[in-house]
Structure formats: structure tokens, C-alpha cells
Design a protein around this motif. Structure first.
Motif, PDB file in Angstrom:
ATOM      1  N   UNK A 143      -9.555  21.285 -17.375  1.00 27.20           N
ATOM      2  CA  UNK A 143     -10.031  20.280 -18.330  1.00 27.20           C
ATOM      3  C   UNK A 143     -11.471  20.580 -18.759  1.00 27.20           C
ATOM      4  N   UNK A 144     -12.292  21.009 -17.809  1.00 26.58           N
ATOM      5  CA  UNK A 144     -13.681  21.341 -18.126  1.00 26.58           C
ATOM      6  C   UNK A 144     -13.749  22.564 -19.036  1.00 26.58           C
ATOM      7  N   UNK A 145     -12.869  23.544 -18.808  1.00 22.11           N
ATOM      8  CA  UNK A 145     -12.810  24.710 -19.684  1.00 22.11           C
ATOM      9  C   UNK A 145     -12.397  24.284 -21.094  1.00 22.11           C
ATOM     10  N   UNK A 146     -11.493  23.317 -21.163  1.00 17.98           N
ATOM     11  CA  UNK A 146     -11.051  22.813 -22.461  1.00 17.98           C
ATOM     12  C   UNK A 146     -12.199  22.113 -23.185  1.00 17.98           C
ATOM     13  N   UNK A 147     -12.945  21.302 -22.448  1.00 16.97           N
ATOM     14  CA  UNK A 147     -14.098  20.615 -23.034  1.00 16.97           C
ATOM     15  C   UNK A 147     -15.121  21.636 -23.518  1.00 16.97           C
ATOM     16  N   UNK A 148     -15.365  22.682 -22.714  1.00 16.77           N
ATOM     17  CA  UNK A 148     -16.326  23.716 -23.099  1.00 16.77           C
ATOM     18  C   UNK A 148     -15.917  24.378 -24.406  1.00 16.77           C
ATOM     19  N   UNK A 149     -14.635  24.657 -24.564  1.00 18.37           N
ATOM     20  CA  UNK A 149     -14.162  25.286 -25.793  1.00 18.37           C
ATOM     21  C   UNK A 149     -14.405  24.397 -27.003  1.00 18.37           C
ATOM     22  N   UNK A 150     -14.217  23.100 -26.838  1.00 16.57           N
ATOM     23  CA  UNK A 150     -14.415  22.173 -27.948  1.00 16.57           C
ATOM     24  C   UNK A 150     -15.899  21.999 -28.271  1.00 16.57           C
ATOM     25  N   UNK A 178     -17.962  12.305 -28.744  1.00 14.79           N
ATOM     26  CA  UNK A 178     -17.027  11.310 -29.283  1.00 14.79           C
ATOM     27  C   UNK A 178     -15.839  11.988 -29.965  1.00 14.79           C
ATOM     28  N   UNK A 179     -16.095  13.088 -30.658  1.00 14.06           N
ATOM     29  CA  UNK A 179     -15.003  13.826 -31.310  1.00 14.06           C
ATOM     30  C   UNK A 179     -14.084  14.468 -30.283  1.00 14.06           C
ATOM     31  N   UNK A 180     -14.686  14.989 -29.212  1.00 13.39           N
ATOM     32  CA  UNK A 180     -13.886  15.583 -28.141  1.00 13.39           C
ATOM     33  C   UNK A 180     -13.022  14.516 -27.479  1.00 13.39           C
ATOM     34  N   UNK A 181     -13.613  13.345 -27.256  1.00  4.92           N
ATOM     35  CA  UNK A 181     -12.875  12.248 -26.632  1.00  4.92           C
ATOM     36  C   UNK A 181     -11.664  11.859 -27.469  1.00  4.92           C
ATOM     37  N   UNK A 182     -11.844  11.795 -28.788  1.00  5.28           N
ATOM     38  CA  UNK A 182     -10.725  11.443 -29.671  1.00  5.28           C
ATOM     39  C   UNK A 182      -9.651  12.522 -29.639  1.00  5.28           C
ATOM     40  N   UNK A 183     -10.069  13.769 -29.614  1.00  8.19           N
ATOM     41  CA  UNK A 183      -9.108  14.877 -29.625  1.00  8.19           C
ATOM     42  C   UNK A 183      -8.311  14.947 -28.331  1.00  8.19           C
ATOM     43  N   UNK A 184      -8.976  14.628 -27.217  1.00 11.49           N
ATOM     44  CA  UNK A 184      -8.318  14.701 -25.906  1.00 11.49           C
ATOM     45  C   UNK A 184      -7.736  13.362 -25.463  1.00 11.49           C
ATOM     46  N   UNK A 185      -7.875  12.351 -26.332  1.00 13.41           N
ATOM     47  CA  UNK A 185      -7.348  11.013 -26.040  1.00 13.41           C
ATOM     48  C   UNK A 185      -7.920  10.450 -24.734  1.00 13.41           C
ATOM     49  N   UNK A 186      -9.227  10.555 -24.634  1.00 11.71           N
ATOM     50  CA  UNK A 186      -9.919  10.016 -23.459  1.00 11.71           C
ATOM     51  C   UNK A 186     -11.196   9.325 -23.917  1.00 11.71           C
ATOM     52  N   UNK A 196     -15.429   8.631 -24.208  1.00  7.70           N
ATOM     53  CA  UNK A 196     -16.667   9.394 -24.314  1.00  7.70           C
ATOM     54  C   UNK A 196     -17.310   9.543 -22.939  1.00  7.70           C
ATOM     55  N   UNK A 197     -17.238   8.484 -22.150  1.00  4.78           N
ATOM     56  CA  UNK A 197     -17.801   8.528 -20.798  1.00  4.78           C
ATOM     57  C   UNK A 197     -17.155   9.648 -19.983  1.00  4.78           C
ATOM     58  N   UNK A 198     -15.837   9.795 -20.091  1.00  2.13           N
ATOM     59  CA  UNK A 198     -15.134  10.840 -19.345  1.00  2.13           C
ATOM     60  C   UNK A 198     -15.566  12.230 -19.807  1.00  2.13           C
ATOM     61  N   UNK A 199     -15.709  12.397 -21.115  1.00  2.00           N
ATOM     62  CA  UNK A 199     -16.157  13.687 -21.647  1.00  2.00           C
ATOM     63  C   UNK A 199     -17.557  14.011 -21.148  1.00  2.00           C
ATOM     64  N   UNK A 200     -18.457  13.040 -21.200  1.00  2.00           N
ATOM     65  CA  UNK A 200     -19.824  13.272 -20.728  1.00  2.00           C
ATOM     66  C   UNK A 200     -19.849  13.567 -19.234  1.00  2.00           C
ATOM     67  N   UNK A 201     -18.932  12.959 -18.501  1.00  7.20           N
ATOM     68  CA  UNK A 201     -18.835  13.247 -17.061  1.00  7.20           C
ATOM     69  C   UNK A 201     -18.404  14.698 -16.840  1.00  7.20           C
ATOM     70  N   UNK A 202     -17.433  15.159 -17.632  1.00 10.46           N
ATOM     71  CA  UNK A 202     -17.005  16.557 -17.539  1.00 10.46           C
ATOM     72  C   UNK A 202     -18.181  17.493 -17.821  1.00 10.46           C
ATOM     73  N   UNK A 203     -18.941  17.179 -18.855  1.00  7.87           N
ATOM     74  CA  UNK A 203     -20.061  18.040 -19.225  1.00  7.87           C
ATOM     75  C   UNK A 203     -21.122  18.046 -18.127  1.00  7.87           C
ATOM     76  N   UNK A 204     -21.375  16.887 -17.531  1.00  7.58           N
ATOM     77  CA  UNK A 204     -22.346  16.815 -16.440  1.00  7.58           C
ATOM     78  C   UNK A 204     -21.850  17.574 -15.219  1.00  7.58           C
ATOM     79  N   UNK A 205     -20.579  17.434 -14.895  1.00  3.66           N
ATOM     80  CA  UNK A 205     -20.017  18.137 -13.738  1.00  3.66           C
ATOM     81  C   UNK A 205     -20.034  19.643 -13.920  1.00  3.66           C
ATOM     82  N   UNK A 206     -19.883  20.096 -15.166  1.00  2.00           N
ATOM     83  CA  UNK A 206     -19.926  21.534 -15.431  1.00  2.00           C
ATOM     84  C   UNK A 206     -21.273  22.109 -15.018  1.00  2.00           C
TER      85      UNK A 206
END
Length: 251
Positions: free
Chosen positions: A194-201, A209-217, A219-229
Motif C-alpha cells: 500500500x505504501x508503494x502504491x501511495x509513493x507511485x501516486x 486528498x486526490x490519493x485518498x479519493x483514488x484509493x477510496x480511503x 486523507x488521514x490514512x494517506x498521510x499516515x502512510x506517507x509518515x510511516x514511509x
């Protein structure tokens, strides 16, 4: 920061090593000197002789001090980068120089702009946030960069977050970074699918916010992925930089 200055020049240039600016550089310096730079300063740097051909007076206004000498200005500026930002600033600079070197010598870089924002220490001891924009003025016959111009802008009142953001206005730069990242197998495997997918986007220029819409999740979850990376990596790597890549305008 020595790795930044050593990452670009080849051992031999196809043009003579002359510190004196040619007419084009002289005209560029004159233009920069005439341009009102409120909250900004600029310089022109020659990689062949590691010396500045021009530096504007605005450096005193922005940083509250002048460098000890023109030749030391670039090193002086890198020494003032916030310690937390320094690894990413160094990595971004080395990565961009690597990208430039692999491009064909005949390829035009007349419209090339690298922009990165980070914290820089003022003479009074506090840190301000600057946006640094680098332009390529000259390349030699092999494609090696000869001279560059840099414009520093104080954006402290416009950006309040502490993240380092990088933007390069070349459509193939993101793919280049991704390829470089994938060569680091250890860093690649440290990330979940999932983190690799976020990185690609992120590399495609999408916002959280655009990534969240594309992955149907969320914004908080996306930002968490980015922070965890970032947190998963114990040392600076290309994937650490991926989190900072930005295709949006600074301001």
C-alpha cells in the motif's frame, strides 16, 4: 554538504576553465541585479572553478549577514541548512544532478527549474523557510553543467509546515526517481504494498486528498502512510525523498 558540490562536475570540461563571465553570464547577472528582490537574493555559480560569478545584495536582507567571501558563499549557505532538513536537501541536489547527467548532451535545459524549500538559519539564530529555485545557464558539449543561477525567496509567512518539498518541472523526472528508488531493494522491501502504491501516486503529482479519493480511503490514512514511509527508513534513501516530491506550485 560537500557531496552536493562534488556530485556534478566531471574531471575535465570541454570548455576552458575560465572564471571570467562571458557576455551571456554578464547580461544575466546585470538582469538579476536590476530586478527588485524584496525578501530574495540570487547568485550565479561556476562549477568549473567552484566560484560565484555574481551574488545579489539581498542576501544581507534575508539572512542578516554577508558571507565571508564570494568563493565561500555556496558552502556558507549549505552550512546554514537546518540539521533536520540537511539530509533531504543534500539527497535532492545529488539526485537532480544525477538526472541531468543521464540526459543526452543535446537535450535543451533552457526551461529547466528545480525548486526546493527548507529551513535556513538567520544570523540572529532563528530559522526561516526559503524556496530555492535553480536554473541551468550553461552546459558543455558532454552535457555537464557549467553555470547555474539560484534564487532564494523567504516564504516563512506562506509555509508553516516543516516538511521539505521538491519540484522539478520535467515530465520524466518522477519516473527517473522511481527507477532510482527501485534499485535500492532494501528500502523498497521495507515498504508495504500500500505504501508503494501511495509513493507511485505521489510521484504522479497527486495530493493526499486526490490519493485518498483514488484509493477510496481517508486523507488521514494517506498521510499516515506517507509518515510511516519516512519512519520505516533508518537512513536517508530515495524512498525517503519520494515522500517529499511535489509537482504543485510553491507559495
Amino acid at each position: 554538504m560537500r557531496q552536493i558540490l562534488d556530485s556534478n562536475p566531471p574531471s575535465v570540461y570541454t570548455q576552458p576553465e575560465e572564471c571570467d563571465a562571458n557576455q551571456f553570464i554578464s547580461d544575466m547577472a546585470a538582469q538579476l541585479a536590476r530586478t527588485p528582490l524584496i525578501g530574495r537574493f540570487s547568485y550565479i555559480y561556476d562549477y568549473r572553478v567552484r566560484a560565484l560569478l555574481f551574488v545579489s545584495q539581498g542576501i544581507e536582507e534575508v539572512l542578516g549577514a554577508s558571507p565571508p567571501s564570494d568563493r565561500q558563499t555556496v558552502e556558507w549557505l549549505y552550512d546554514r541548512v537546518h540539521p533536520d532538513d540537511a539530509p533531504q536537501v543534500a539527497q535532492a541536489s545529488v539526485l537532480v544532478n544525477t538526472y541531468i547527467r543521464q540526459c543526452p548532451p543535446e537535450e535543451s535545459f533552457s526551461q529547466f527549474v528545480m525548486a526546493i524549500d527548507y529551513r535556513l538559519r538567520h544570523a540572529a539564530g532563528y530559522y526561516l523557510r526559503v524556496l530555492r529555485q535553480n536554473l541551468i545557464l550553461e552546459r558543455d558539449l558532454t552535457g555537464a553543467v557549467i553555470t547555474t543561477a539560484a534564487i532564494y525567496t523567504d516564504i516563512s509567512h506562506h509555509k508553516l509546515t516543516q516538511d521539505v518539498r521538491l519540484h522539478v518541472n520535467r515530465p520524466d523526472f518522477s519516473a527517473f526517481v522511481m527507477q532510482q528508488a527501485r534499485t535500492n531493494i532494501t528500502a523498497y522491501k521495507a515498504l508495504s504494498s500500500r505504501e508503494q502504491q501511495v509513493a507511485s501516486l505521489v510521484l504522479q503529482g497527486l495530493t493526499s486528498s486526490q490519493i485518498a479519493a483514488k484509493l477510496h480511503t481517508s486523507v488521514h490514512t494517506v498521510n499516515t502512510h506517507r509518515r510511516n514511509m519516512r519512519h520505516k527508513l533508518s537512513a536517508p534513501s530515495y524512498y525517503d525523498l519520494l515522500c517529499q516530491l511535489d509537482k504543485q506550485d510553491f507559495g
